[in-house]
Write a protein that holds these residues in place. Structure first.
Motif, PDB file in Angstrom:
ATOM      1  N   GLN A  26       0.825  -1.198   0.000  1.00 32.68           N
ATOM      2  CA  GLN A  26       0.000   0.000   0.000  1.00 32.68           C
ATOM      3  C   GLN A  26       0.867   1.259   0.000  1.00 32.68           C
ATOM      4  N   ASN A  27       0.512   2.181  -0.919  1.00 33.58           N
ATOM      5  CA  ASN A  27       1.122   3.510  -0.899  1.00 33.58           C
ATOM      6  C   ASN A  27       0.388   4.377   0.122  1.00 33.58           C
ATOM      7  N   LYS A  28       1.129   5.246   0.810  1.00 39.86           N
ATOM      8  CA  LYS A  28       0.534   6.187   1.778  1.00 39.86           C
ATOM      9  C   LYS A  28      -0.484   5.476   2.683  1.00 39.86           C
ATOM     10  N   PRO A  29      -0.073   4.479   3.459  1.00 41.37           N
ATOM     11  CA  PRO A  29      -1.034   3.656   4.199  1.00 41.37           C
ATOM     12  C   PRO A  29      -1.803   4.402   5.281  1.00 41.37           C
ATOM     13  N   TYR A  30      -1.296   5.529   5.795  1.00 35.29           N
ATOM     14  CA  TYR A  30      -1.954   6.230   6.892  1.00 35.29           C
ATOM     15  C   TYR A  30      -2.584   7.554   6.470  1.00 35.29           C
ATOM     16  N   ILE A  31      -2.654   7.792   5.175  1.00 39.14           N
ATOM     17  CA  ILE A  31      -3.115   9.105   4.711  1.00 39.14           C
ATOM     18  C   ILE A  31      -4.574   9.370   5.085  1.00 39.14           C
ATOM     19  N   ASP A  32      -5.394   8.331   5.158  1.00 40.80           N
ATOM     20  CA  ASP A  32      -6.812   8.521   5.457  1.00 40.80           C
ATOM     21  C   ASP A  32      -7.098   8.663   6.955  1.00 40.80           C
ATOM     22  N   LEU A  33      -6.086   8.537   7.795  1.00 41.14           N
ATOM     23  CA  LEU A  33      -6.284   8.669   9.234  1.00 41.14           C
ATOM     24  C   LEU A  33      -6.169  10.105   9.715  1.00 41.14           C
ATOM     25  N   ARG A  34      -5.780  11.014   8.829  1.00 46.82           N
ATOM     26  CA  ARG A  34      -5.665  12.415   9.225  1.00 46.82           C
ATOM     27  C   ARG A  34      -7.052  13.001   9.519  1.00 46.82           C
ATOM     28  N   PRO A  35      -7.224  13.739  10.608  1.00 49.39           N
ATOM     29  CA  PRO A  35      -8.551  14.309  10.909  1.00 49.39           C
ATOM     30  C   PRO A  35      -8.969  15.407   9.930  1.00 49.39           C
ATOM     31  N   LEU A  36      -7.986  16.100   9.342  1.00 56.20           N
ATOM     32  CA  LEU A  36      -8.284  17.179   8.414  1.00 56.20           C
ATOM     33  C   LEU A  36      -7.147  17.290   7.407  1.00 56.20           C
ATOM     34  N   TYR A 149      -6.663   1.405  -4.055  1.00 59.49           N
ATOM     35  CA  TYR A 149      -7.898   1.893  -4.655  1.00 59.49           C
ATOM     36  C   TYR A 149      -8.986   1.923  -3.598  1.00 59.49           C
ATOM     37  N   ARG A 150      -9.837   2.949  -3.693  1.00 57.36           N
ATOM     38  CA  ARG A 150     -10.951   3.041  -2.762  1.00 57.36           C
ATOM     39  C   ARG A 150     -12.113   3.808  -3.403  1.00 57.36           C
ATOM     40  N   PRO A 151     -13.115   3.111  -3.938  1.00 56.96           N
ATOM     41  CA  PRO A 151     -14.257   3.801  -4.564  1.00 56.96           C
ATOM     42  C   PRO A 151     -15.164   4.435  -3.515  1.00 56.96           C
ATOM     43  N   TYR A 152     -15.925   5.430  -3.953  1.00 56.67           N
ATOM     44  CA  TYR A 152     -16.835   6.114  -3.031  1.00 56.67           C
ATOM     45  C   TYR A 152     -18.003   6.717  -3.796  1.00 56.67           C
ATOM     46  N   VAL A 153     -19.035   7.080  -3.029  1.00 55.78           N
ATOM     47  CA  VAL A 153     -20.163   7.858  -3.549  1.00 55.78           C
ATOM     48  C   VAL A 153     -20.262   9.126  -2.703  1.00 55.78           C
ATOM     49  N   ILE A 154     -20.903  10.129  -3.271  1.00 54.07           N
ATOM     50  CA  ILE A 154     -20.929  11.437  -2.609  1.00 54.07           C
ATOM     51  C   ILE A 154     -22.259  12.130  -2.903  1.00 54.07           C
ATOM     52  N   ASP A 187     -10.568   6.909  -4.938  1.00 57.28           N
ATOM     53  CA  ASP A 187      -9.279   7.359  -4.435  1.00 57.28           C
ATOM     54  C   ASP A 187      -8.183   6.455  -4.996  1.00 57.28           C
ATOM     55  N   LEU A 188      -7.191   7.068  -5.635  1.00 67.05           N
ATOM     56  CA  LEU A 188      -6.043   6.335  -6.162  1.00 67.05           C
ATOM     57  C   LEU A 188      -4.818   6.742  -5.351  1.00 67.05           C
ATOM     58  N   TYR A 189      -4.233   5.791  -4.641  1.00 68.53           N
ATOM     59  CA  TYR A 189      -3.117   6.071  -3.743  1.00 68.53           C
ATOM     60  C   TYR A 189      -1.807   5.886  -4.503  1.00 68.53           C
ATOM     61  N   LEU A 190      -1.186   7.004  -4.859  1.00 71.26           N
ATOM     62  CA  LEU A 190       0.079   6.992  -5.576  1.00 71.26           C
ATOM     63  C   LEU A 190       1.222   7.111  -4.568  1.00 71.26           C
ATOM     64  N   PRO A 191       2.466   6.884  -4.995  1.00 66.55           N
ATOM     65  CA  PRO A 191       3.580   6.894  -4.030  1.00 66.55           C
ATOM     66  C   PRO A 191       3.734   8.195  -3.255  1.00 66.55           C
ATOM     67  N   PHE A 192       3.425   9.343  -3.873  1.00 65.82           N
ATOM     68  CA  PHE A 192       3.696  10.619  -3.208  1.00 65.82           C
ATOM     69  C   PHE A 192       2.448  11.442  -2.902  1.00 65.82           C
ATOM     70  N   PHE A 193       1.311  11.101  -3.471  1.00 68.19           N
ATOM     71  CA  PHE A 193       0.072  11.824  -3.198  1.00 68.19           C
ATOM     72  C   PHE A 193      -1.111  10.953  -3.596  1.00 68.19           C
TER      73      PHE A 193
END
Length: 247
Positions: A26-36, A149-154, A187-193
């Motif tokens: 997994q790229n950026k494994p903790y990026i979704d844990l940020r509160p903001l 990868y992480r699909p979503y609806v909004i 959401d597409l998790y790339l190595p740097f963003f």
């Protein structure tokens, strides 16, 4: 064009799902844990509007005329904005994404009481240029992440400000509007963003037509067509968005 964008986006999501069958690093494994967190966005928009014509109307000279006003196609434009994302839980986020939308709507007026040599109603057109500042407030529901990868609806609402200056065209839209938004993305998790392609459909909740604009026209020859807006029950703006978010 709108159907082409939707088809491409669906094919991308299907291809991603089909390829993501085995566990990978997994790229950026903790990026979704940020509160903001924040980001920027670039995209394309297609603008349209839905009109309701009511039939013959009384003109200034006392005659009855049947003049309709329609938006005959989706006009392309571009969008640029910023993003603020607040984490609520593992699956839910609140997003606020102030965005500028540059584009136009193509209006066609048809005068059924004034026919041309071919027996067709006389037509006049107007390119109604719009620059909107929107502030969408959306609730994002994301599926569990698999690999990168992480699909979503909004879904949400979007207050709009029409920043275009008033002119001497036939039709003018009101300064303020509001839209309801529904969409989907991945959401597409790339190595740097994180790169997020998204499609969204927006529909206006208010009557956006400025019926007082006819009183501001200095060219009397335009008023016969501008007066036709009084024969419209309402104008609801519509917008289709294809956006790339960079987080």
């Amino acid at each position: 064009m709108m159907r082409r964008f939707i088809s491409i986006m669906l094919l991308v999501i299907i291809a991603i799902t089909a390829s993501a069958q085995k566990r990978k690093v997994q790229n950026k494994p903790y990026i979704d844990l940020r509160p903001l967190h924040f980001g920027i966005s670039l995209g394309l928009n297609l603008q349209d509007a839905e009109t309701s014509n009511v039939g013959p109307q009384l003109m200034e000279d006392g005659t009855l005329r049947t003049i309709t006003c329609d938006v005959d196609n989706w006009n392309p434009g571009f969008s640029v904005g910023v993003l603020g994302d607040m984490r609520l839980s593992d699956n839910f986020n609140i997003r606020i994404s102030p965005t500028l939308h540059f584009g136009s709507k193509h209006l066609v007026f048809r005068d059924f009481d004034n026919l041309n040599d071919a027996g067709q109603p006389r037509e006049e057109t107007q390119d109604l240029k719009n620059t909107y500042l929107s502030v969408p407030i959306d609730l994002k529901f994301s599926a569990p992440r698999f690999n990168n990868y992480r699909p979503y609806v909004i879904a949400g609402v979007s207050p709009m400000i029409n920043m275009s200056s008033k002119g001497q065209d036939y039709v003018q839209l009101k300064r303020y509007d509001a839209m309801i938004n529904v969409g989907m993305g991945c959401d597409l998790y790339l190595p740097f963003f994180k790169l997020i392609p998204e499609i969204k459909f927006c529909y206006g909740l208010t009557n956006a037509l400025d019926k007082n604009h006819v009183n501001e026209l200095t060219d009397a020859s335009k008023r016969v067509f501008s007066n036709s807006v009084n024969g419209i029950d309402g104008v609801n703006t519509k917008m289709f968005l294809f956006t790339l978010y960079f987080e």
